[in-house]
Write an enzyme that holds these catalytic residues in place. Structure first.
Site, PDB file in Angstrom:
ATOM      1  N   LYS A   1       1.100  -1.444   0.070  1.00 19.96           N
ATOM      2  CA  LYS A   1       0.246   0.114  -0.129  1.00 19.96           C
ATOM      3  C   LYS A   1       0.560   1.186   0.215  1.00 19.96           C
ATOM      4  CE  LYS A   1      -3.224   3.077   2.811  1.00 19.96           C
ATOM      5  NZ  LYS A   1      -4.563   2.616   3.881  1.00 19.96           N
TER       6      LYS A   1
ATOM      7  N   ASN B   1      -9.992   1.217   9.145  1.00 20.87           N
ATOM      8  CA  ASN B   1      -9.080   1.049  10.582  1.00 20.87           C
ATOM      9  C   ASN B   1      -9.333   1.381  11.800  1.00 20.87           C
ATOM     10  OD1 ASN B   1      -7.295   0.133  12.051  1.00 20.87           O
ATOM     11  ND2 ASN B   1      -5.640   0.928  11.247  1.00 20.87           N
ATOM     12  N   THR B   2      -9.969   2.723  11.657  1.00 23.01           N
ATOM     13  CA  THR B   2     -10.413   3.071  13.085  1.00 23.01           C
ATOM     14  C   THR B   2     -11.340   3.409  13.542  1.00 23.01           C
ATOM     15  OG1 THR B   2      -8.993   5.733  12.318  1.00 23.01           O
ATOM     16  CG2 THR B   2      -9.950   5.684  14.104  1.00 23.01           C
TER      17      THR B   2
ATOM     18  N   ALA C   1     -10.009   5.080   4.155  1.00 26.51           N
ATOM     19  CA  ALA C   1     -10.425   6.313   4.712  1.00 26.51           C
ATOM     20  C   ALA C   1     -11.149   6.634   5.103  1.00 26.51           C
ATOM     21  CB  ALA C   1      -8.842   7.103   4.757  1.00 26.51           C
ATOM     22  N   GLY C   2     -11.398   7.571   5.825  1.00 23.80           N
ATOM     23  CA  GLY C   2     -13.048   8.047   5.778  1.00 23.80           C
ATOM     24  C   GLY C   2     -13.857   7.962   6.640  1.00 23.80           C
TER      25      GLY C   2
END
Lengths: 372, 66, 256
Positions: C94, C203-204, C181-182
């Site tokens: 990545k 992830n987060t 992301a996001g």
């Protein structure tokens, strides 16, 4: 990897069955979606959509106006040569037709160009039969170089060429390349193209790949409507377009709708497409690709042509002659490729467009910005 | 002699090999990579890679990340 | 089935391994997510490090996707990639380059330059980029195996803020599109899948949930539901009908 490899994995018969199995619910769903995929396109050109023509036309009109505004580009074909070493069942230029062959000289090209310029034409479509030994890349390069300083946009509808040829011609002022596959059905293709280089189906099929790789600005596709089932043939053309749009994303694309007309030699049209279906097809193309240029030639009769204009069309030819020298060099009708139905003058077309609240566009690009 | 190990001065016996330093400092572990003076040294070559005075050794390993 | 560089995946949910409060929780969450492809980072090693992440992940059979986080230029990313290939025994990568430490915004110029070099060196490159359609085409032409446009700033949990551009990317792309992301909620992941995204990376939102394992399971269900809805042929929202004069009446007239 080119489109001929891709097409190997598309089965005509399976696609045909799946197209004819589409239901009114599939059509309704397609019409409600913001992005039309291949399955939606199938539904829109299927028999199930024939009862939804008004909805298709309305949406096609709105989509076209949003993307192109109320404008129509005008262009004229300039036939350079009717010499041809091919034998195509439907074409008046076919080798075996007893026809006076004519290849325009630079002086004659200039005469024709002056006549078109006088009508206001800025976009020219240069057309020739396929006689590569006498009318090849060198000839086209000379013609383009000669015309480029005078005209805003030059397109080429001639025999398929190699990538280096397209690169050379682009330098000489070429803007777009039109090479219609005529039919994507291989057996049908061979049945109607029996002699000459055009018998090579795959070489013709991969021409847009070669033009795209050469960086040609605009590439034109098309099916000669009438040779076989227009629905499946147009679906294959849609596969072709989607592949090309992804791969040659710097180029624009156009599609046109030539309906077979009687040519020299008493050709019976095997699978004619009627007016309703042509309306359906134009709308389906527009919904499938909102920024596709859709072109209508003078093959269609005047009243019908006027009605098609708001349905998704973005570019029109006007007062066309389909024979070399037809505008000014000589006035003998016998050399033409096919007879045109809309013989109205450019001025008449312009007035008609204005009455329909469209602005005629003579040129949408100033090539001088790119020239040294 | 002295080498730089992850930017820290690191004393080690003369004629040390890459393998000796890694084994002594970090033990036998998977998921590691080593660069000697900026060049990645494949694990299979650690035993055959002699170190010299002033060599810069950077040792990396896999950590959590998104 | 998702196919990246001729490798097939049943799961369309990629997960990161960062920000979990404990490695065991992370492993349990990954299992619950059904993921087959997980990202890892590379850092300088400290002899006191006890974070033995690589072995349990490799043992569990995940395909590893090392990232180049920390790289601020193409040169640094190429060096990080070579180290990652050596450390993790995979040429999958990545590619992420963010010179900006605050928003971790990907640098398009460095990313394209690095991608071209890494493809030449035989890496399977999945670049993390802005939802920029032209950049995605350029990366595809450079030989990247997929593109990973962002939905919103990383860690922001704001969902598909780049929707209009993702739409174009998905339509044009010849390689898988992985939204990265996001994505802060399973509903957002489902929306991305309905849009036609090939996969999402989360992830987060999983790692920082009160119950990461349950949240991983929720994302798994959402990704599957979104994809199924996409394949089933979504009914579109009814656009308001516009009254206008008929365009096709002429067809029923005798001679137009």
């Amino acid at each position: 990897m080119s489109f001929s490899d891709v097409l190997k994995s598309v089965n005509w018969e399976e696609e045909r069955l799946s197209l004819y199995a589409k239901t009114p619910a599939d059509v309704e769903r397609a019409l409600a979606r913001s992005r039309i995929d291949m399955e939606d396109f199938k539904a829109l050109i299927s028999p199930a959509a024939e009862t939804c023509l008004e909805s298709i036309a309305q949406r096609s009109h709105r989509t076209t106006v949003r993307r192109f505004g109320l404008t129509q580009q005008l262009f004229a074909p300039l036939y350079l040569s009717n010499a041809c070493a091919n034998e195509c069942s439907y074409c008046g230029f076919s080798m075996s037709n007893k026809l006076r062959r004519k290849i325009l000289t630079p002086e004659e090209i200039a005469t024709e160009a002056r006549a078109l310029k006088a009508r206001g034409m800025e976009h020219l479509l240069l057309v020739a039969g396929e006689a590569p030994k006498i009318v090849g890349t060198d000839y086209y390069e000379r013609a383009l170089s000669q015309l480029a300083p005078e005209f805003a946009q030059l397109s080429l509808e001639v025999q398929p060429l190699d990538q280096p040829d397209y690169e050379r011609l682009s330098k000489a002022g070429l803007h777009s390349v039109l090479v219609y596959q005529e039919t994507y059905h291989r057996a049908c293709y061979h049945q109607h193209h029996t002699r000459g280089n055009k018998t090579d189906y795959d070489y013709r099929l991969d021409t847009p790949d070669r033009a795209g790789a050469a960086g040609v600005h605009k590439i034109g596709l098309g099916v000669l409507l009438g040779l076989t089932d227009w629905r499946v043939d147009s679906l294959m053309c849609a596969h072709h377009l989607r592949y090309l749009e992804r791969r040659y994303w710097r180029s624009r694309f156009s599609v046109s709708f030539p309906r077979l007309r009687p040519a020299e030699g008493n050709f019976e049209v095997p699978n004619p497409i009627n007016d309703r279906n042509l309306v359906q097809l134009i709308g389906a193309w527009r919904l499938f690709s909102p920024d596709l240029e859709l072109t209508l030639s003078t093959r269609e009769r005047p009243g019908f042509r006027d009605r098609l204009i708001p349905l998704g069309i973005t570019s029109l030819s006007a007062e066309s002659s389909t024979r070399p020298g037809g505008y000014a060099v000589d006035t003998d009708d016998s050399l033409e490729q096919f007879s045109t139905d809309d013989r109205r003058s450019v001025q008449d077309i312009v007035h008609r467009l204005e009455a329909l609240h469209y602005q005629p566009v003579w040129k949408d690009w100033e090539p001088a910005m790119l020239r040294d | 002699m002295n080498i730089a190990l992850n930017d820290q001065t690191h004393p080690c016996p003369a004629q040390s090999r890459l393998d000796d330093i890694i084994r002594a400092e970090y033990g036998e572990r998977a998921g590691m990579a080593v660069a000697l003076n900026g060049e990645v040294v494949p694990r299979g070559q650690w035993a055959d890679t002699p170190l010299s005075e002033g060599d810069r050794l950077d040792v990396f390993h896999a950590v959590a990340g998104g | 089935m998702l196919t990246i560089a001729d490798t097939h995946f049943q799961s369309r949910l990629l997960t990161g391994t960062g920000k979990f409060h404990h490695p065991d929780t992370m492993l349990a969450a990954l299992e619950a997510s059904g993921t087959e492809l997980v990202t890892l980072a590379l850092r300088r090693m400290d002899r006191r490090d006890r974070d033995h992440l690589f072995e349990p992940l490799a043992r569990a059979g995940y395909r590893l996707l090392p990232n180049t986080s920390g790289a601020r230029t193409a040169d640094e990313a190429v060096q990080a990639a070579r180290l990652a290939r050596e450390a993790m025994g995979t040429s999958w990568l990545k590619l992420e380059i963010h010179p900006d430490p605050r928003w971790l915004m990907p640098d398009p110029v460095e990313t394209l330059a690095a991608a071209e070099r890494l493809v030449r060196e035989g890496f399977v490159v999945l670049p993390y980029v802005h939802a920029d359609p032209v950049l995605c085409k350029r990366l595809e032409e450079a030989g990247c195996a997929a593109v990973m446009p962002l939905a919103a700033p990383i860690g922001s949990n704001r969902g598909l803020e780049s929707r209009a551009f993702l739409d174009i990317i998905i339509e044009q792309s010849g390689v898988p599109v992985i939204v990265d992301a996001g994505l802060g909620a399973p509903s957002q992941a489902a929306e991305a899948m309905e849009l036609g995204t090939d996969a999402v990376l989360v992830n987060t939102a999983i790692a920082t949930a009160r119950d990461p394992v349950a949240m991983a399971r929720a994302f798994r269900g959402a990704v599957e539901a979104g994809r199924q809805a996409r394949d089933a042929g979504l009914a579109a929202r009814q656009s308001q009908a516009e009254a206008s004069s008929p365009l096709t009446d002429f067809l029923s007239e005798a001679t137009p």
